[in-house]
Design a protein around this motif. Structure first.
Motif, PDB file in Angstrom:
ATOM      1  N   GLN A 119     -68.438  -6.470  -4.225  1.00 45.03           N
ATOM      2  CA  GLN A 119     -67.551  -5.364  -3.869  1.00 45.03           C
ATOM      3  C   GLN A 119     -66.084  -5.776  -3.895  1.00 45.03           C
ATOM      4  OE1 GLN A 119     -68.686  -3.565  -0.152  1.00 45.03           O
ATOM      5  NE2 GLN A 119     -70.793  -3.162  -0.815  1.00 45.03           N
ATOM      6  N   TYR A 120     -65.800  -7.051  -3.654  1.00 45.63           N
ATOM      7  CA  TYR A 120     -64.407  -7.513  -3.692  1.00 45.63           C
ATOM      8  C   TYR A 120     -63.731  -7.173  -5.024  1.00 45.63           C
ATOM      9  CZ  TYR A 120     -65.065 -10.338   0.566  1.00 45.63           C
ATOM     10  OH  TYR A 120     -65.290 -10.759   1.849  1.00 45.63           O
ATOM     11  N   GLU A 121     -64.523  -7.144  -6.109  1.00 44.25           N
ATOM     12  CA  GLU A 121     -63.940  -6.908  -7.433  1.00 44.25           C
ATOM     13  C   GLU A 121     -63.319  -5.515  -7.539  1.00 44.25           C
ATOM     14  OE1 GLU A 121     -63.798  -9.379  -9.715  1.00 44.25           O
ATOM     15  OE2 GLU A 121     -64.778 -10.648  -8.208  1.00 44.25           O
ATOM     16  N   MET A 122     -63.750  -4.587  -6.707  1.00 45.57           N
ATOM     17  CA  MET A 122     -63.169  -3.244  -6.722  1.00 45.57           C
ATOM     18  C   MET A 122     -61.777  -3.219  -6.093  1.00 45.57           C
ATOM     19  SD  MET A 122     -66.462  -0.921  -5.683  1.00 45.57           S
ATOM     20  CE  MET A 122     -67.936  -0.824  -6.716  1.00 45.57           C
ATOM     21  N   PHE A 123     -61.407  -4.305  -5.439  1.00 39.37           N
ATOM     22  CA  PHE A 123     -60.115  -4.362  -4.742  1.00 39.37           C
ATOM     23  C   PHE A 123     -59.332  -5.583  -5.207  1.00 39.37           C
ATOM     24  CE2 PHE A 123     -63.517  -2.621  -2.071  1.00 39.37           C
ATOM     25  CZ  PHE A 123     -63.050  -1.329  -1.897  1.00 39.37           C
ATOM     26  N   ARG A 124     -59.403  -5.842  -6.481  1.00 43.18           N
ATOM     27  CA  ARG A 124     -58.858  -7.074  -7.045  1.00 43.18           C
ATOM     28  C   ARG A 124     -57.334  -7.054  -7.169  1.00 43.18           C
ATOM     29  NH1 ARG A 124     -61.808  -7.857 -12.041  1.00 43.18           N
ATOM     30  NH2 ARG A 124     -63.191  -6.140 -11.512  1.00 43.18           N
ATOM     31  N   SER A 125     -56.731  -5.874  -7.138  1.00 41.23           N
ATOM     32  CA  SER A 125     -55.327  -5.753  -7.527  1.00 41.23           C
ATOM     33  C   SER A 125     -54.415  -5.510  -6.336  1.00 41.23           C
ATOM     34  CB  SER A 125     -55.158  -4.608  -8.530  1.00 41.23           C
ATOM     35  OG  SER A 125     -55.949  -4.818  -9.676  1.00 41.23           O
ATOM     36  N   THR A 126     -53.356  -6.304  -6.237  1.00 43.61           N
ATOM     37  CA  THR A 126     -52.275  -6.017  -5.311  1.00 43.61           C
ATOM     38  C   THR A 126     -51.362  -4.977  -5.948  1.00 43.61           C
ATOM     39  OG1 THR A 126     -50.840  -7.726  -6.246  1.00 43.61           O
ATOM     40  CG2 THR A 126     -52.353  -8.395  -4.488  1.00 43.61           C
ATOM     41  N   GLN A 127     -50.389  -4.476  -5.176  1.00 50.05           N
ATOM     42  CA  GLN A 127     -49.439  -3.518  -5.743  1.00 50.05           C
ATOM     43  C   GLN A 127     -48.685  -4.135  -6.910  1.00 50.05           C
ATOM     44  OE1 GLN A 127     -50.715  -0.491  -4.245  1.00 50.05           O
ATOM     45  NE2 GLN A 127     -48.616  -0.111  -4.893  1.00 50.05           N
ATOM     46  N   GLU A 128     -48.373  -5.419  -6.800  1.00 52.43           N
ATOM     47  CA  GLU A 128     -47.688  -6.098  -7.909  1.00 52.43           C
ATOM     48  C   GLU A 128     -48.598  -6.223  -9.122  1.00 52.43           C
ATOM     49  OE1 GLU A 128     -45.350 -10.312  -8.877  1.00 52.43           O
ATOM     50  OE2 GLU A 128     -46.260  -9.964  -6.903  1.00 52.43           O
ATOM     51  N   ASP A 129     -49.885  -6.524  -8.875  1.00 49.96           N
ATOM     52  CA  ASP A 129     -50.839  -6.641  -9.986  1.00 49.96           C
ATOM     53  C   ASP A 129     -50.932  -5.340 -10.774  1.00 49.96           C
ATOM     54  OD1 ASP A 129     -51.532  -9.276  -9.529  1.00 49.96           O
ATOM     55  OD2 ASP A 129     -53.206  -8.776  -8.208  1.00 49.96           O
ATOM     56  N   LEU A 130     -50.874  -4.209 -10.085  1.00 47.43           N
ATOM     57  CA  LEU A 130     -51.010  -2.912 -10.747  1.00 47.43           C
ATOM     58  C   LEU A 130     -49.932  -2.710 -11.803  1.00 47.43           C
ATOM     59  CD1 LEU A 130     -51.879  -0.630  -7.697  1.00 47.43           C
ATOM     60  CD2 LEU A 130     -53.429  -1.344  -9.519  1.00 47.43           C
ATOM     61  N   LEU A 131     -48.766  -3.308 -11.590  1.00 42.48           N
ATOM     62  CA  LEU A 131     -47.668  -3.168 -12.550  1.00 42.48           C
ATOM     63  C   LEU A 131     -47.949  -3.922 -13.841  1.00 42.48           C
ATOM     64  CD1 LEU A 131     -44.646  -3.650 -10.086  1.00 42.48           C
ATOM     65  CD2 LEU A 131     -45.614  -1.499 -10.937  1.00 42.48           C
ATOM     66  N   HIS A 132     -48.928  -4.829 -13.802  1.00 44.67           N
ATOM     67  CA  HIS A 132     -49.222  -5.658 -14.984  1.00 44.67           C
ATOM     68  C   HIS A 132     -50.519  -5.227 -15.672  1.00 44.67           C
ATOM     69  CE1 HIS A 132     -46.071  -8.721 -14.254  1.00 44.67           C
ATOM     70  NE2 HIS A 132     -46.251  -8.391 -12.983  1.00 44.67           N
ATOM     71  N   ARG A 133     -50.950  -4.037 -15.400  1.00 45.05           N
ATOM     72  CA  ARG A 133     -52.122  -3.514 -16.094  1.00 45.05           C
ATOM     73  C   ARG A 133     -51.698  -2.793 -17.364  1.00 45.05           C
ATOM     74  NH1 ARG A 133     -56.601  -0.752 -12.154  1.00 45.05           N
ATOM     75  NH2 ARG A 133     -56.936  -2.470 -10.692  1.00 45.05           N
ATOM     76  N   GLY A 134     -52.559  -2.843 -18.361  1.00 48.90           N
ATOM     77  CA  GLY A 134     -52.321  -2.117 -19.600  1.00 48.90           C
ATOM     78  C   GLY A 134     -53.209  -0.898 -19.687  1.00 48.90           C
ATOM     79  N   ARG A 135     -53.122  -0.211 -20.824  1.00 51.33           N
ATOM     80  CA  ARG A 135     -53.891   1.020 -21.009  1.00 51.33           C
ATOM     81  C   ARG A 135     -55.396   0.796 -20.974  1.00 51.33           C
ATOM     82  NH1 ARG A 135     -53.857   4.730 -26.386  1.00 51.33           N
ATOM     83  NH2 ARG A 135     -54.791   2.825 -27.168  1.00 51.33           N
TER      84      ARG A 135
END
Length: 691
Positions: free
Chosen positions: A572-588
């Motif tokens: 379940q941890y994998e569903m919460f893998r991203s911090t707010q900063e991480d979200l900025l580094h996601r692609g399409r």
């Protein structure tokens, strides 16, 4: 054609045999074509199931079967916007569509047009419109600029002529070109003339012409290089008619085309840039086939045929004139060559034409030159990196399967009712569809059934910690979607409701059926490059039809957040893998990061470890832990190795081995620095160690 030296027959036959070994033979060509026809059908069905009025066509060398493993041809997709229609005159105006009127006059280059915006409620021109991609001409007509394609260019994409290219990552990763096109209501005048001119010729045949008449023409967003008003121009595309011509070629003609591309890639690049495109080679081949009798195009004459094609291409360069085979007025070389580049190309082409086939020995693509010398007994057989025929067949067919099979995992939703609507839509396609559509639906529906069952089960577990018969019925309908992932979802559900005995039985059955030497892990969550394929997988995939693939592929196991109750807490941890900063580094293409996703085989061993722990079977538990570590170390084709390492780390924590656990998490971060739950695990593990 030319005077044929006596030794040409021997070289031609050996050259043809080398190409057979590489995978250029009738069996592989037909397999490629069937695969991509099915692929485009599946993509189109998926688009429409998601509410998008788009038809997708797989075009180019991959779908034609005119490439080899190391030619690294692009994957070309044409996205046809069905809600748009391009008309030739006012009588073709169609209600319920976005209508554009094609304008061709003395100001538009041959093979190009302009598009005038029309009103959606009546066959009348739009008189007032604003926007960056809209402008009026000197006559007050509102025109659509081809710069509208630029709005589709996002991170990881690059505009290249009429296409939006997904750039490759690494030397062995093929780029993907997506061309966005508008369909024409009828064939425009310039290509229509070809239909009538060709009816008296032996090639194309009358049957081919009749089929070509039934195909669509398109306009694609690119202007002529020689034009001053390129942003207002749209190029005519007869891609489907051209595909018809390619599908009519015999194996010798296909081999000639592939050899031309190999020669150009080896000898004709100037400063790493190609000035002669594969489409020019294809056009030259069409002209050569139309000008010579069919009896010439046979394997014992392949070297002579190749020389004639190169001679014709040389003449095109000399005159800077390569007429499009269908739209003759469109010169493919117009504005492409400077005087300096032309001179260099002519010098190199002159050497190739006069080389009498010697230039073939220098081609390193697929080791063609070395293979040919071995066939001609010019050198002894060597042992470095020259694949044998069965291995080449495996590589070719396996590459096809990656493109064809993986995308069926793309259909997914967080709502069981929406998924149910998609199943109903697919059932309608199945009942009314042709053979390809029926096959596509048979492959797609089981995956949706598994997702529906898992979503219902998650709701059941949340409410009363049980799984309803309805959920189990849906899951059972999807168990044969592939070799492992759907059954692993069932095992995961049974584990989460505390039914460890049944979980152990399901996992034991999966492991028994999972033939590691044959079954290929496959992931399409992102642009994961598969470094190799199992020989057993390649052999079976080349021998059997596409519907047998479900027994030899193992998709990654994906849980949406709405399925969280079907997921062990470690995953379940994998569903919460991203911090707010991480979200900025996601692609399409990173939508999968909101899910818990893991490769099938590591998840099998992880579930076994947890289940045997619950059942207090320590020996089997340790065996599962050993296998989990082994598969992470040895299996190259894991799309989610970082997730597997996170699971292994948590097993190490359970084993009271915090140092080993931290090493797993550090290795995981080394693979994916951002959007990785390993950060959470490191913090938690350190806190537990300190406390």
């Amino acid at each position: 054609m030319f005077h044929t030296p006596d030794y040409y027959h021997n070289i031609s036959m050996r050259l043809s045999a080398v190409l057979d070994d590489i995978g250029v033979n009738e069996n592989i060509v037909m397999k490629r074509r069937r695969t991509y026809l099915l692929s485009e059908t599946m993509h189109t069905i998926r688009m429409r199931a998601n509410g998008r009025q788009t038809t997708i066509y797989d075009l180019g060398s991959q779908s034609e079967g005119t490439t080899t493993p190391r030619l690294q041809s692009d994957l070309d997709k044409l996205f046809c916007a069905d809600r748009v229609i391009v008309i030739q005159d006012w009588s073709e105006w169609t209600p319920g569509k976005y209508n554009y009127l094609m304008i061709q006059n003395e100001t538009t280059p041959p093979g190009y047009c302009r598009l005038q915006l029309l009103r959606p409620d009546a066959p009348l021109p739009v008189t007032h419109e604003t926007g960056n991609d809209i402008a009026d001409d000197t006559q007050g007509r509102i025109l659509l600029k081809n710069t509208i394609i630029d709005t589709l260019v996002e991170g990881g994409l690059q505009r290249d002529g009429p296409s939006v290219a997904l750039l490759g990552v690494g030397p062995d990763f093929r780029a993907k070109d997506s061309v966005f096109a508008y369909p024409c209501k009828s064939w425009p005048q310039s290509p229509r003339a070809w239909l009538h001119q060709q009816e008296t010729n032996t090639w194309p045949t009358a049957e081919m012409i009749r089929y070509a008449k039934s195909t669509k023409c398109f306009v694609v967003g690119v202007g002529s290089r020689a034009s001053e008003n390129a942003t207002f121009e749209w190029r005519l595309s007869t891609a489907l008619a051209e595909r018809c011509l390619m599908f009519s070629l015999n194996i010798t003609q296909i081999k000639c085309y592939i050899l031309m591309k190999m020669i150009l890639k080896t000898y004709m690049y100037i400063n790493a840039e190609s000035y002669i495109s594969s489409f020019m080679c294809k056009t030259v081949l069409f002209h050569c086939i139309a000008s010579k009798p069919s009896c010439v195009w046979k394997e014992c004459n392949i070297l002579n045929c190749l020389n004639y094609c190169l001679f014709t291409l040389n003449n095109c360069l000399l005159n800077e004139h390569c007429p499009h085979f269908i739209v003759h007025e469109n010169n493919l070389m117009a504005g492409k060559l400077s005087a300096e580049v032309k001179q260099q190309l002519l010098e190199r082409m002159s050497t190739l034409v006069s080389s009498d086939g010697i230039s073939l020995f220098g081609i390193q693509i697929d080791n063609l030159g070395e293979r040919l010398q071995i066939k001609l007994n010019m050198i002894n057989e060597v042992h470095h990196d020259i694949l044998q025929p069965d291995e080449c067949t495996m590589l070719v067919t396996s590459n096809l399967l990656v493109e064809n099979v993986l995308h069926i995992k793309k259909i997914g939703d967080r709502n069981s009712e929406t998924l149910l609507q998609k199943v109903i839509q697919l059932e309608r396609y199945y009942r009314a569809g042709d053979m390809l559509e029926k096959t596509a639906c048979r492959l797609l529906i089981p995956l949706l059934c598994t997702s529906i069952g898992s979503l219902i089960a998650s709701q059941n577990i949340q409410i009363n910690s049980t799984v309803s018969p309805q959920a189990l019925t849906w899951i059972e309908a999807g168990l044969d979607s592939d070799a492992a992932s759907s059954r692993l979802k069932l095992a995961s559900i049974m584990y989460c409701v505390g039914n460890a005995e049944i979980t152990a039985l399901i996992l034991s059955h999966i492991e028994e059926q999972y033939k590691i030497e044959v079954i290929e892990p496959m992931c399409n969550c992102y642009n994961f490059h598969t470094p190799y394929f199992r020989r057993g997988f390649g052999r079976l995939s080349s021998q059997y039809g596409v519907e047998a693939l479900k027994y030899i592929v193992a998709f990654c196991v994906k849980f949406f957040t709405s399925e969280i109750n079907c997921v062990p807490h470690e995953l379940q941890y994998e569903m919460f893998r991203s911090t707010q900063e991480d979200l900025l580094h996601r692609g399409r293409p990173d939508n999968w990061m909101d899910c818990a996703v893991v490769d099938s085989l590591p998840y099998l061993y992880f579930l076994q470890y947890k289940t045997y722990s619950f059942l207090q079977r320590p020996e089997e538990q340790q065996q599962a832990l050993t296998k989990l570590g082994w598969v992470i170390r040895t299996e190259d084709n894991l799309g989610h190795r970082e997730t597997a390492l996170n699971l292994l780390g948590q097993c190490m924590e359970q084993e009271n081995r915090p140092v080993d656990a931290l090493q797993c998490y550090r290795s995981s971060l080394g693979l994916r620095e951002r959007n990785n739950a390993a950060k959470i695990h490191i913090c938690r593990c350190l806190a537990n160690t300190v406390s």
